[in-house]
Design a protein around this motif. Structure first.
Motif, mmCIF file in Angstrom:
data_model
loop_
_atom_site.group_PDB
_atom_site.id
_atom_site.type_symbol
_atom_site.label_atom_id
_atom_site.label_comp_id
_atom_site.label_asym_id
_atom_site.label_seq_id
_atom_site.Cartn_x
_atom_site.Cartn_y
_atom_site.Cartn_z
ATOM 1 N N VAL A 196 -5.467 7.029 -41.066
ATOM 2 C CA VAL A 196 -7.040 7.558 -41.110
ATOM 3 C C VAL A 196 -7.833 7.723 -39.788
ATOM 4 C CG1 VAL A 196 -9.075 7.402 -42.440
ATOM 5 C CG2 VAL A 196 -6.886 6.491 -43.725
ATOM 6 N N VAL A 197 -7.186 7.016 -38.872
ATOM 7 C CA VAL A 197 -8.047 7.001 -37.500
ATOM 8 C C VAL A 197 -7.923 8.414 -36.851
ATOM 9 C CG1 VAL A 197 -8.389 5.900 -35.362
ATOM 10 C CG2 VAL A 197 -7.626 4.472 -37.398
ATOM 11 N N PRO A 198 -6.777 8.967 -36.649
ATOM 12 C CA PRO A 198 -7.002 10.098 -36.137
ATOM 13 C C PRO A 198 -7.490 11.347 -36.973
ATOM 14 C CG PRO A 198 -4.497 9.662 -36.817
ATOM 15 C CD PRO A 198 -5.390 8.488 -36.795
ATOM 16 N N ILE A 199 -7.377 11.243 -38.126
ATOM 17 C CA ILE A 199 -8.166 11.983 -38.949
ATOM 18 C C ILE A 199 -9.657 12.229 -38.725
ATOM 19 C CG2 ILE A 199 -8.584 12.867 -41.340
ATOM 20 C CD1 ILE A 199 -5.460 11.831 -42.248
ATOM 21 N N TRP A 200 -10.049 11.054 -38.899
ATOM 22 C CA TRP A 200 -11.618 10.711 -38.469
ATOM 23 C C TRP A 200 -11.833 11.375 -37.200
ATOM 24 C CZ3 TRP A 200 -13.093 4.941 -39.856
ATOM 25 C CH2 TRP A 200 -14.530 4.812 -40.109
ATOM 26 N N PHE A 201 -11.080 11.116 -36.087
ATOM 27 C CA PHE A 201 -11.391 11.209 -34.702
ATOM 28 C C PHE A 201 -11.571 12.917 -34.632
ATOM 29 C CE2 PHE A 201 -9.998 11.773 -30.294
ATOM 30 C CZ PHE A 201 -11.391 11.116 -29.711
ATOM 31 N N LEU A 202 -10.593 13.522 -35.162
ATOM 32 C CA LEU A 202 -10.520 14.999 -35.043
ATOM 33 C C LEU A 202 -11.396 15.755 -35.745
ATOM 34 C CD1 LEU A 202 -6.633 15.267 -35.590
ATOM 35 C CD2 LEU A 202 -7.896 16.075 -33.561
ATOM 36 N N ALA A 203 -12.017 15.054 -36.682
ATOM 37 C CA ALA A 203 -13.284 15.494 -37.678
ATOM 38 C C ALA A 203 -14.362 15.658 -36.918
ATOM 39 C CB ALA A 203 -13.340 15.000 -39.012
ATOM 40 N N ILE A 204 -14.463 14.610 -36.039
ATOM 41 C CA ILE A 204 -15.623 14.591 -35.049
ATOM 42 C C ILE A 204 -15.623 15.318 -33.946
ATOM 43 C CG2 ILE A 204 -16.858 12.829 -33.712
ATOM 44 C CD1 ILE A 204 -15.998 10.707 -35.637
ATOM 45 N N ILE A 205 -14.514 15.638 -33.494
ATOM 46 C CA ILE A 205 -14.156 16.511 -32.282
ATOM 47 C C ILE A 205 -14.426 18.034 -32.773
ATOM 48 C CG2 ILE A 205 -12.708 17.325 -30.557
ATOM 49 C CD1 ILE A 205 -11.043 14.781 -30.584
ATOM 50 N N PHE A 206 -14.025 18.478 -33.730
ATOM 51 C CA PHE A 206 -13.907 19.864 -34.412
ATOM 52 C C PHE A 206 -14.585 20.078 -35.460
ATOM 53 C CE2 PHE A 206 -9.573 19.374 -32.102
ATOM 54 C CZ PHE A 206 -10.041 19.873 -30.924
ATOM 55 N N PRO A 207 -15.899 20.030 -35.584
ATOM 56 C CA PRO A 207 -16.534 20.082 -36.831
ATOM 57 C C PRO A 207 -16.872 21.369 -37.386
ATOM 58 C CG PRO A 207 -18.083 19.480 -35.098
ATOM 59 C CD PRO A 207 -16.954 19.823 -34.578
ATOM 60 N N PHE A 208 -15.925 22.221 -37.140
ATOM 61 C CA PHE A 208 -16.486 23.708 -37.324
ATOM 62 C C PHE A 208 -16.111 24.081 -38.705
ATOM 63 C CE2 PHE A 208 -15.157 23.401 -32.815
ATOM 64 C CZ PHE A 208 -16.245 23.211 -32.240
ATOM 65 N N PHE A 209 -16.833 23.830 -39.867
ATOM 66 C CA PHE A 209 -16.448 24.258 -41.035
ATOM 67 C C PHE A 209 -16.427 25.612 -41.346
ATOM 68 C CE2 PHE A 209 -17.834 24.909 -45.738
ATOM 69 C CZ PHE A 209 -17.136 24.038 -46.297
ATOM 70 N N GLY A 210 -15.091 26.235 -41.918
ATOM 71 C CA GLY A 210 -15.010 27.465 -41.993
ATOM 72 C C GLY A 210 -14.126 28.109 -41.133
ATOM 73 N N PRO A 211 -14.354 28.089 -39.549
ATOM 74 C CA PRO A 211 -13.475 28.589 -38.749
ATOM 75 C C PRO A 211 -12.122 27.738 -38.357
ATOM 76 C CG PRO A 211 -15.812 28.934 -37.994
ATOM 77 C CD PRO A 211 -15.851 28.120 -39.057
ATOM 78 N N ILE A 212 -12.401 26.534 -38.889
ATOM 79 C CA ILE A 212 -11.083 25.641 -38.586
ATOM 80 C C ILE A 212 -10.122 25.822 -39.776
ATOM 81 C CG2 ILE A 212 -12.085 23.577 -39.942
ATOM 82 C CD1 ILE A 212 -10.639 21.879 -37.909
ATOM 83 N N ASN A 213 -10.565 26.260 -41.282
ATOM 84 C CA ASN A 213 -9.878 26.721 -42.120
ATOM 85 C C ASN A 213 -8.969 28.012 -41.687
ATOM 86 O OD1 ASN A 213 -11.425 25.002 -43.540
ATOM 87 N ND2 ASN A 213 -11.821 26.403 -45.108
#
Length: 471
Positions: free
Chosen positions: A353-370
């Motif tokens: 869970v830790v790297p997932i948590w970290f990456l969500a904080i780095i790249f919070p671009f809802f839409g473009p990341i999809n």
């Protein structure tokens, strides 16, 4: 003879499960069986339909603003059918692999078969490594997207905390999925999850039609190739939810019945995505280009808040769907996968869970990341690799002659099947990975340059102004 062998093997496992269930007669065990131990065709259908639509429901109007109405509808239908086709291919390869192994007396009672193991058993270690890399990376970022979506949605109910802080909070909440052992145990969650997305989709449709078009609404799309292919790859991502097909099949009592489940799930999902995306785009037009989350444009009401809360719960469920295969891979890597201690397995899973948590904080671009994940990862994971793997597995004449699952006669036998697979590989490689990757990366880099990494509140309106006022 081969198909009869598959039936015997799978039916044997099913009967064994039935005997285990009959041993327990208590009311508690019956309740547990009702909501916890799923393995039927219906459970698989709910899992596929619930997992497929998820938070991307909220970004499809954004894709329509990039593609235009006509292209948006066509791409949904096109990728929906293509996704159903490659899900069928994955199911064929799974049954082929499992049949071969169980003829060799391999016991899978305490082992969950995964896609990379299917590739390993049928095509060797290089294919295993390729499947492992793409599948795990996609599921990792799929889990990241769920966390970003949680923060994006809750902000429209409570903006006292910024989206980054909400990501911290929901990261801790989603970590509790380590206690869900396998896809057998998602019965009630899959059922509820589909009810939640059904409510949200029809809320978006009805609310948009009742709201009407905003003053001076424009429907300019498509205007730029970058936006066009970014929107197209978001839809590619939408119907690429079958990265967990093998795990869902393995949770079934009779996996050979999976063949048409994904197609039927897709047809239902289209009844949600087409009306909602079309209605929201009709009402708000080009405003969606700067509002990747459609809920941000709809007026705040009790119905909207209900949709937000339901989607939050659903994103928790989808996080579990995306993360559970990663848990299995990690368990196998550290050697605890076959232990029967739920607590021991849960503790072992926490580092995932830790790297997932970290990456969500780095790249919070809802839409473009999809779109970025769709073009670079989904294109290979659930379209190109399954089609290539199927062609290579059955290239030798003996493999075709002894195939457990033969191609549908309506497609023209093996020739028709190979033609379909070649089309999928070429189309997704050029339009999905090539043009889609180019467009999505340009858009993603633009988001980084505009908002920066570790953005505190991506696409948030000024805090002292109402976020729902449109005119």
């Amino acid at each position: 003879m081969a198909s009869e062998k598959v039936e015997t093997v799978v039916a044997g496992n099913y009967l064994e499960m039935e005997r285990e269930e009959e041993d327990s007669k208590s009311a508690a065990s019956k309740l547990s069986s009702l909501i916890w131990h799923g393995g039927s065709v219906y459970d698989a259908w709910f899992s596929c339909a619930s997992n497929q639509v998820a938070q991307v429901l909220l970004t499809l109007p954004y894709s329509f603003s990039q593609l235009g109405m006509v292209s948006g509808i066509i791409f949904q239908l096109f990728y929906g059918l293509m996704g159903s086709w490659t899900a069928y291919l994955i199911s064929v390869l799974y049954v082929e692999y499992r049949t071969r192994k169980e003829r060799e007396k391999v016991d899978f009672r305490n082992h969950v078969i995964q896609w990379f193991e299917v590739l390993d058993g049928l095509l060797g270690k290089h294919w295993r490594n390729l499947g492992l890399f793409f599948n795990c990376t996609f599921l990792l970022f799929g889990s990241v997207i769920q966390l970003i979506a949680c923060a994006s949605n809750i902000y429209y109910i409570n903006d006292n905390l910024d989206k980054r802080t909400w990501t911290y909070i929901f990261g801790a909440c989603c970590a509790t999925t380590v206690f869900i052992p396998s896809f057998h145990n998602y019965r009630i969650w899959s059922f509820l999850g589909l009810l939640m997305t059904t409510y949200t989709a029809w809320y978006m449709t009805i609310a948009s039609l009742m709201h009407g078009q905003v003053e001076g609404v424009k429907h300019s799309g498509p205007t730029k190739l970058v936006l066009y292919f970014t929107g197209a790859t978001n839809i590619l991502y939408t119907f690429g939810g079958h990265a967990v097909t093998v795990e869902i099949m393995h949770a079934m009592w009779k996996p050979q019945k999976f063949k048409m489940i994904y197609l039927i799930a897709t047809l239902y999902v289209l009844t949600l995505t087409l009306p909602s995306a079309s209605a929201v785009y009709w009402a708000f037009g080009d405003l969606l280009l700067t509002h990747a989350n459609a809920l941000s444009l709809l007026p705040r009401t009790g119905f909207r808040d209900t949709a937000v809360i339901l989607m939050l719960i659903h994103q928790f469920i989808t996080f579990g769907f995306a993360c559970t295969p990663l848990y299995f891979v990690w368990e196998k890597f550290i050697g605890v996968h076959e232990t029967k201690s739920l607590f021991k397995r849960a503790l072992a899973r926490l580092p995932v869970v830790v790297p997932i948590w970290f990456l969500a904080i780095i790249f919070p671009f809802f839409g473009p990341i999809n779109s970025t994940v769709g073009s670079l990862l989904v294109s290979f994971t659930v379209y190109i690799i399954p089609a290539l793997a199927h062609m290579i597995t059955f290239a030798p004449a003996p493999a075709r002659e002894n195939a457990v699952e033969r191609p549908p006669s309506m497609l023209g036998g093996w020739v028709g099947l190979y033609s379909m697979n070649v089309f999928v590989v070429v189309w997704v490689l050029v339009a999905g990975f090539g043009l889609g990757g180019w467009a999505s990366m340009l858009n993603f880099i633009h988001q980084i340059n505009t908002f920066g990494l570790f953005a505190k509140c991506y696409q948030c309106p000024p805090h002292n102004k109402p976020s729902i006022k449109l005119n």
